[in-house]
Structures are given as C-alpha cells and as structure tokens.
Design a protein around this motif. Structure first.
Motif, short mmCIF file in Angstrom:
data_model
loop_
_atom_site.label_atom_id
_atom_site.label_comp_id
_atom_site.label_asym_id
_atom_site.label_seq_id
_atom_site.Cartn_x
_atom_site.Cartn_y
_atom_site.Cartn_z
N ILE A 136 0.83 -1.20 0.00
CA ILE A 136 0.00 0.00 0.00
C ILE A 136 0.87 1.25 0.00
N THR A 137 1.80 1.34 0.92
CA THR A 137 2.67 2.51 0.99
C THR A 137 3.70 2.53 -0.12
N ASN A 138 4.03 1.37 -0.66
CA ASN A 138 4.99 1.32 -1.76
C ASN A 138 4.48 2.11 -2.96
N ALA A 139 3.19 2.08 -3.20
CA ALA A 139 2.61 2.78 -4.35
C ALA A 139 2.60 4.29 -4.16
N LEU A 140 2.87 4.76 -2.94
CA LEU A 140 2.86 6.19 -2.67
C LEU A 140 4.20 6.86 -2.93
N ILE A 141 5.25 6.09 -3.04
CA ILE A 141 6.59 6.68 -3.11
C ILE A 141 7.26 6.46 -4.47
N ARG A 142 6.55 5.93 -5.44
CA ARG A 142 7.17 5.69 -6.74
C ARG A 142 6.08 5.68 -7.81
N THR A 143 6.51 5.71 -9.05
CA THR A 143 5.60 5.52 -10.17
C THR A 143 5.19 4.05 -10.22
N THR A 144 3.90 3.80 -10.32
CA THR A 144 3.42 2.42 -10.36
C THR A 144 3.20 1.97 -11.80
N ALA A 145 3.32 0.68 -12.04
CA ALA A 145 3.10 0.10 -13.36
C ALA A 145 2.22 -1.13 -13.22
N ALA A 146 1.15 -1.16 -13.98
CA ALA A 146 0.21 -2.28 -13.91
C ALA A 146 -0.13 -2.76 -15.32
N PRO A 147 0.26 -3.99 -15.69
CA PRO A 147 -0.17 -4.54 -16.98
C PRO A 147 -1.68 -4.80 -16.94
N THR A 148 -2.43 -4.10 -17.75
CA THR A 148 -3.88 -4.21 -17.70
C THR A 148 -4.47 -4.97 -18.89
N MET A 149 -3.72 -5.06 -20.00
CA MET A 149 -4.20 -5.79 -21.18
C MET A 149 -3.02 -6.52 -21.81
N PHE A 150 -3.29 -7.76 -22.27
CA PHE A 150 -2.25 -8.54 -22.93
C PHE A 150 -2.90 -9.42 -24.00
N ASN A 151 -2.39 -9.33 -25.22
CA ASN A 151 -2.93 -10.11 -26.32
C ASN A 151 -1.80 -10.78 -27.09
N ALA A 152 -1.96 -12.08 -27.33
CA ALA A 152 -0.96 -12.83 -28.11
C ALA A 152 -1.55 -14.18 -28.51
N VAL B 258 -2.94 -17.00 -31.74
CA VAL B 258 -4.18 -17.21 -32.49
C VAL B 258 -4.62 -18.67 -32.45
N LYS B 259 -3.70 -19.56 -32.01
CA LYS B 259 -4.00 -20.98 -31.97
C LYS B 259 -3.09 -21.66 -30.97
N VAL B 260 -3.56 -22.73 -30.36
CA VAL B 260 -2.80 -23.35 -29.27
C VAL B 260 -1.48 -23.94 -29.73
N ASN B 261 -1.37 -24.36 -30.99
CA ASN B 261 -0.15 -25.00 -31.46
C ASN B 261 0.63 -24.14 -32.44
N VAL B 262 0.39 -22.81 -32.39
CA VAL B 262 1.09 -21.88 -33.28
C VAL B 262 1.78 -20.81 -32.43
N ILE B 263 3.07 -20.60 -32.70
CA ILE B 263 3.79 -19.55 -31.97
C ILE B 263 3.20 -18.19 -32.36
N PRO B 264 2.87 -17.36 -31.40
CA PRO B 264 2.26 -16.06 -31.70
C PRO B 264 3.17 -15.21 -32.58
N PRO B 265 2.65 -14.71 -33.68
CA PRO B 265 3.46 -13.83 -34.53
C PRO B 265 3.64 -12.45 -33.94
N LEU B 266 2.75 -12.10 -33.01
CA LEU B 266 2.80 -10.77 -32.41
C LEU B 266 2.21 -10.82 -31.00
N ALA B 267 2.82 -10.09 -30.12
CA ALA B 267 2.30 -9.97 -28.75
C ALA B 267 2.22 -8.49 -28.39
N GLN B 268 1.12 -8.11 -27.80
CA GLN B 268 0.90 -6.71 -27.41
C GLN B 268 0.49 -6.65 -25.94
#
Length: 216
Positions: free
Chosen positions: A43-59, A61-71
């Motif tokens: 709680i106090t850690n978030a008061l003394i620095r810039t916070t970063a939270a990953p809120t969305m992740f997409n990668a 298209v198929k279970v047996n295919v390596i993702p061509p792109l990740a965002q």
C-alpha cells in the motif's frame, strides 16, 4: 498527481516514542531507511514511486502456433517527482530490446502540488470539514493519492486542486479497489454524504474572497 489528504489519528513526530520520533524528525538523514520500510508494504509502496500495472495482454491465435505478435498495455501512475518522458526512458532501459516497439497511447503529466499553507482557502476548508466530520482525527496533512481524477482538467484555471475521499479503509479494503467486489461500508457512504454537505456549507459561509488567478 495533485495534493491529496490523508486521515491520520497519529501524533506529530515529536510525540512518537523513541526511536521513531528521532527518525521522523530527521528525514534528511533517515529518508533512505524510511523509504525502504515503505517499499515493503504494497500500500505505501505505491505512494513513493511511479506504479506500473499490466492491464491488457494479447498474443496467439491458436494453441499449437507460436504467436506472430504480442501486445501489452501498461498503465502507469506517474509520481509527482517524475515526468512521462522520464518514465518512458526508464522503461526503454529496463526492456533493453530494440525489437520491442513502444507507443504512448495517452498521458497526463503530474499536476503541480497545490498550496497547503494558512492562506490556501481550499486547504483550510478541507481541514475544517475533516475535523468536523471525523472528530477522532487530530492531524490533517497533505499527502499523495495514486488515483486519477477529472479535476486535472482544471489545472489551467487554478493552482488549488485537492483530491479527498472521506472514507476509512482497512488494509484488506485496498485489495478490492478497481477489482472484484469493490465496496465501502454503509457508514462510509453516510460519511461521504455528510462530508460533501458540510464542505459546501463551509465554503458558502466562508467570507474570505477566493483569489482569481486567471480571467475566464
């Protein structure tokens, strides 16, 4: 981030017992130690620095295919001691991979800290109302709030912008903010209504003129 208010039932530094009183009265020397202690609590850690939270992740298209792109979309709450450009440079140095492209979707730099002296009408009104609604609070001090608000849009017409939510939160209450089962107690809701009502009354009866810094 603006000047925000905390509800404190603590004593002033010189009223703390030894050695806490010595540490708080000499932050010029003990600041690194105090910062390290604040970092250990989420709680106090978030008061003394810039916070970063990953809120969305997409990668992928198929279970047996390596993702061509990740965002990924990362939400930063910038500390008043930093700017957006400083945070972006830090992220680039941390990632250290030219294959990863970064793009700022939108940003707002922290707004300058609002005045909190005896001449600051907004500060005095909040202090008066807080002590009226919460008589158990014996100290009102400016602080940092990691939340964002639409009041940043008023930064070009006033230098006194204050964020305050008249709610007591226990440590377990922080886990539900912007999450599952976000809630406050019935008593907290009643305190909010009472606080806003009294704040408007106090502002209406205060005879001190509000300084106009900008022509509209």
């Amino acid at each position: 981030m603006l000047t925000h208010f905390l509800l404190l039932t603590l004593s002033l530094p010189f009223q703390f017992s030894f050695p806490t009183n010595i540490v708080l009265k000499n932050l010029w020397l003990f600041r690194p130690i105090v910062s390290r202690l604040l970092e250990k609590n989420h709680i106090t850690n978030a008061l003394i620095r810039t916070t970063a939270a990953p809120t969305m992740f997409n990668a992928g298209v198929k279970v047996n295919v390596i993702p061509p792109l990740a965002q990924a979309t990362i939400n930063f709450r910038i500390h008043p001691s930093q700017t957006m450009h400083e945070v972006l440079e830090l992220v680039k140095k941390t990632v250290a991979d030219d294959r990863i492209q970064m793009r700022v979707l939108r940003f707002t730099d922290p707004v300058p800290i609002s005045p909190s002296d005896d001449q600051a009408l907004g500060y005095q009104l909040l202090q008066q109302t807080i002590k009226s609604v919460f008589p158990e609070v014996n100290i009102v001090v400016p602080g940092i709030c990691i939340a964002n608000a639409d009041c940043r849009h008023y930064a070009n017409i006033t230098n006194g912008i204050y964020l305050f939510n008249p709610v007591f939160l226990q440590p377990e209450g922080f886990s539900s903010i912007h999450g599952i089962n976000e809630k406050i107690s019935v008593q907290s809701y009643q305190n909010q209504v009472k606080f806003i009502f009294e704040l408007m009354q106090n502002a209406d009866t205060n005879t001190e003129p509000v300084p106009h810094l900008h022509e509209l």
